[in-house]
Every structure is written in structure tokens, then in C-alpha cells.
Design a protein around this motif. Structure first.
Motif, PDB file in Angstrom:
ATOM      1  N   THR A   1       0.842  -1.197   0.000  1.00  0.00           N
ATOM      2  CA  THR A   1       0.000   0.000   0.000  1.00  0.00           C
ATOM      3  C   THR A   1       0.875   1.245   0.000  1.00  0.00           C
ATOM      4  O   THR A   1       2.081   1.179   0.277  1.00  0.00           O
TER       5      THR A   1
ATOM      6  N   GLU B   1      -3.209  10.487  -3.267  1.00  0.00           N
ATOM      7  CA  GLU B   1      -3.686   9.130  -2.984  1.00  0.00           C
ATOM      8  C   GLU B   1      -5.124   9.166  -2.494  1.00  0.00           C
ATOM      9  O   GLU B   1      -5.970   8.347  -2.904  1.00  0.00           O
ATOM     10  N   LEU B   2      -5.440  10.104  -1.629  1.00  0.00           N
ATOM     11  CA  LEU B   2      -6.800  10.248  -1.106  1.00  0.00           C
ATOM     12  C   LEU B   2      -7.772  10.600  -2.222  1.00  0.00           C
ATOM     13  O   LEU B   2      -8.890  10.074  -2.285  1.00  0.00           O
TER      14      LEU B   2
ATOM     15  N   ARG C   1      -8.477   7.511  -4.352  1.00  0.00           N
ATOM     16  CA  ARG C   1      -9.388   6.588  -3.678  1.00  0.00           C
ATOM     17  C   ARG C   1     -10.814   7.113  -3.720  1.00  0.00           C
ATOM     18  O   ARG C   1     -11.770   6.356  -3.888  1.00  0.00           O
ATOM     19  N   LYS C   2     -10.966   8.421  -3.546  1.00  0.00           N
ATOM     20  CA  LYS C   2     -12.300   9.020  -3.570  1.00  0.00           C
ATOM     21  C   LYS C   2     -12.931   8.853  -4.953  1.00  0.00           C
ATOM     22  O   LYS C   2     -14.098   8.476  -5.068  1.00  0.00           O
TER      23      LYS C   2
ATOM     24  N   HIS D   1     -12.174   6.594  -7.163  1.00  0.00           N
ATOM     25  CA  HIS D   1     -12.438   5.158  -7.364  1.00  0.00           C
ATOM     26  C   HIS D   1     -13.737   4.744  -6.692  1.00  0.00           C
ATOM     27  O   HIS D   1     -14.537   3.994  -7.260  1.00  0.00           O
ATOM     28  N   ASN D   2     -13.969   5.240  -5.457  1.00  0.00           N
ATOM     29  CA  ASN D   2     -15.194   4.891  -4.739  1.00  0.00           C
ATOM     30  C   ASN D   2     -16.418   5.460  -5.419  1.00  0.00           C
ATOM     31  O   ASN D   2     -17.480   4.825  -5.468  1.00  0.00           O
TER      32      ASN D   2
ATOM     33  N   SER E   1     -17.203   3.318  -8.369  1.00  0.00           N
ATOM     34  CA  SER E   1     -17.736   2.021  -7.938  1.00  0.00           C
ATOM     35  C   SER E   1     -19.204   2.114  -7.565  1.00  0.00           C
ATOM     36  O   SER E   1     -20.019   1.254  -7.910  1.00  0.00           O
TER      37      SER E   1
END
Length: 217
Positions: free
Chosen positions: A133, A202-203, A206-207, A209-210, A213
Motif C-alpha cells: 500500500t 492518494e486520497l 481513492r475518492k 475510485h469509490n 464504484s
């Protein structure tokens, strides 16, 4: 970590680098005058029978040093596991104990040279490993940098930053190129600030990507 009335404990010699910083901070916060016992050597005078003088036998001008030495010695005895204390080569003064800890951690000159060579090689080939990670990458990198600095290997900030930038996966290429597109601002970065920028990116990844999804029916 230590408590308000107990110093952090050194249980294994390999934990010395992280322990030393905590111990130094603990003692200095407790009483900086006590910490000075490791900065300048003071050896408690001996009686004719070879034992140390008691406080009542110390001349007035030496009493402050005597008390600092005793307080510091008490903290060492609380903090260092008995088995580790017995491995140290010192003359009984707090200064010599602190130097012995440092020397024990660094090793002899040949061992120190080997450690430095190994760390330099680790730095040269450093990259993100499969399944690691971002947080694990940063932790491993910071540990490597701290170990290098502890042994006297120091590099300019741009080398530390470039190495970490090159360790990121290919999909980070655009972000890295954007950071480097302003040479003046990039040159002013230090490693801590650069890591903050990476963490923010990185944050954001991820945001996004979510969001993608949750948008899939």
C-alpha cells in the motif's frame, strides 16, 4: 513509550534508534539539567576503599553534578533491560553509558562501513513492491532515510524526493510530471511536504475510485 513516571524501555538493542529519540525527549522534558549528564562526563569520586562518595562527602561545588549523575543513572537503570546493560562497555559515568549505547548500535568501523554500503544500495534500488500500500511504501521509505541519516549518510532533499517519486507506479506519472513542471516550486519542496502532496493525491484517487464504484448499476 514510557509514562509520566517511567522512561521508555529499551528491551532489544535493535530498537535503539527509535528508543533513543523517545528517551532523550523524555529526560529533557522531565528535567533538562539531568540530561546534561550525558553531554559532559562526570565521574563520581571514590573513597580510599574504591567505592563512590556519598552526597554528604561531596564538596559543595560538585553536589549539583553529583545529583545530576545519580538521577541520570537511575533513569538508565529503569530504561535499559539488565541483559542489555551488561553488554555495554563503559566506565560507570552516564556520559560513557550513552556513548556505549551509540557505539553498540553503530557497531565497529567495519560493521558500520558494511551497514552504510547496504543502506546506499537499498536506496539506489528502492521501489514499490507488489501488493504494498501507499502507507506501507512511505513507512518503509522513511525508515530507510532515517537509518541512512543516523549513520551519517545524508543527501539533498531533491534526491530523496526524486527517489520516492520514481518509486510510484506508472499511473502516477501525470501527477509527478505536474509537480516537476514548476522547477522553482519543486526545488523548494522538502521530503515531508512532498509526502503530504502524495498523500493528498492518494486520497483523491481513492475518492474517485469509490465514486465510480458506487455509480456502476
Amino acid at each position: 513509550m514510557g509514562t509520566s513516571n517511567k522512561p521508555p524501555k529499551l528491551l532489544r538493542m535493535e530498537d535503539y534508534p527509535s528508543w533513543a529519540d523517545k528517551f532523550e525527549t523524555y529526560v529533557q522534558a522531565l528535567n533538562y539539567e539531568t540530561w546534561t549528564a550525558v553531554e559532559e562526563e562526570y565521574i563520581i569520586p571514590n573513597n580510599e576503599n574504591g567505592s563512590n562518595y556519598r552526597l554528604s562527602q561531596i564538596v559543595e561545588g560538585d553536589k549539583d553534578q553529583f545529583l545530576r549523575e545519580k538521577k541520570m543513572l537511575n533513569l538508565f537503570q529503569q530504561a535499559i533491560k539488565v541483559e542489555n546493560f551488561q553488554l555495554l562497555q563503559h566506565n560507570g559515568s552516564c556520559y560513557s553509558i550513552w556513548q556505549a549505547l551509540l557505539n553498540k548500535d553503530r557497531g565497529n568501523p567495519d560493521m558500520r562501513k558494511s551497514k552504510m554500503s547496504l543502506l546506499k544500495k537499498e536506496f539506489d534500488i528502492f521501489t514499490q513492491v507488489k501488493g504494498e500500500t501507499f502507507a506501507q511504501l512511505v513507512e518503509r521509505y522513511c525508515h530507510l532515510v532515517n537509518e541512512m541519516k543516523r549513520l551519517g549518510i545524508d543527501k539533498p532533499d531533491y534526491e530523496y524526493i526524486d527517489k520516492l517519486a520514481n518509486a510510484r507506479p506508472e499511473e502516477w506519472g501525470t501527477f509527478i510530471m505536474f509537480q516537476q513542471s514548476n522547477p522553482v516550486a519543486y526545488a523548494r519542496l522538502n521530503l515531508a511536504r512532498f509526502i503530504e502532496k502524495l498523500e493528498a493525491h492518494e486520497l483523491e484517487l481513492r475518492k474517485n475510485h469509490n465514486m465510480k464504484s458506487t455509480a456502476v448499476p
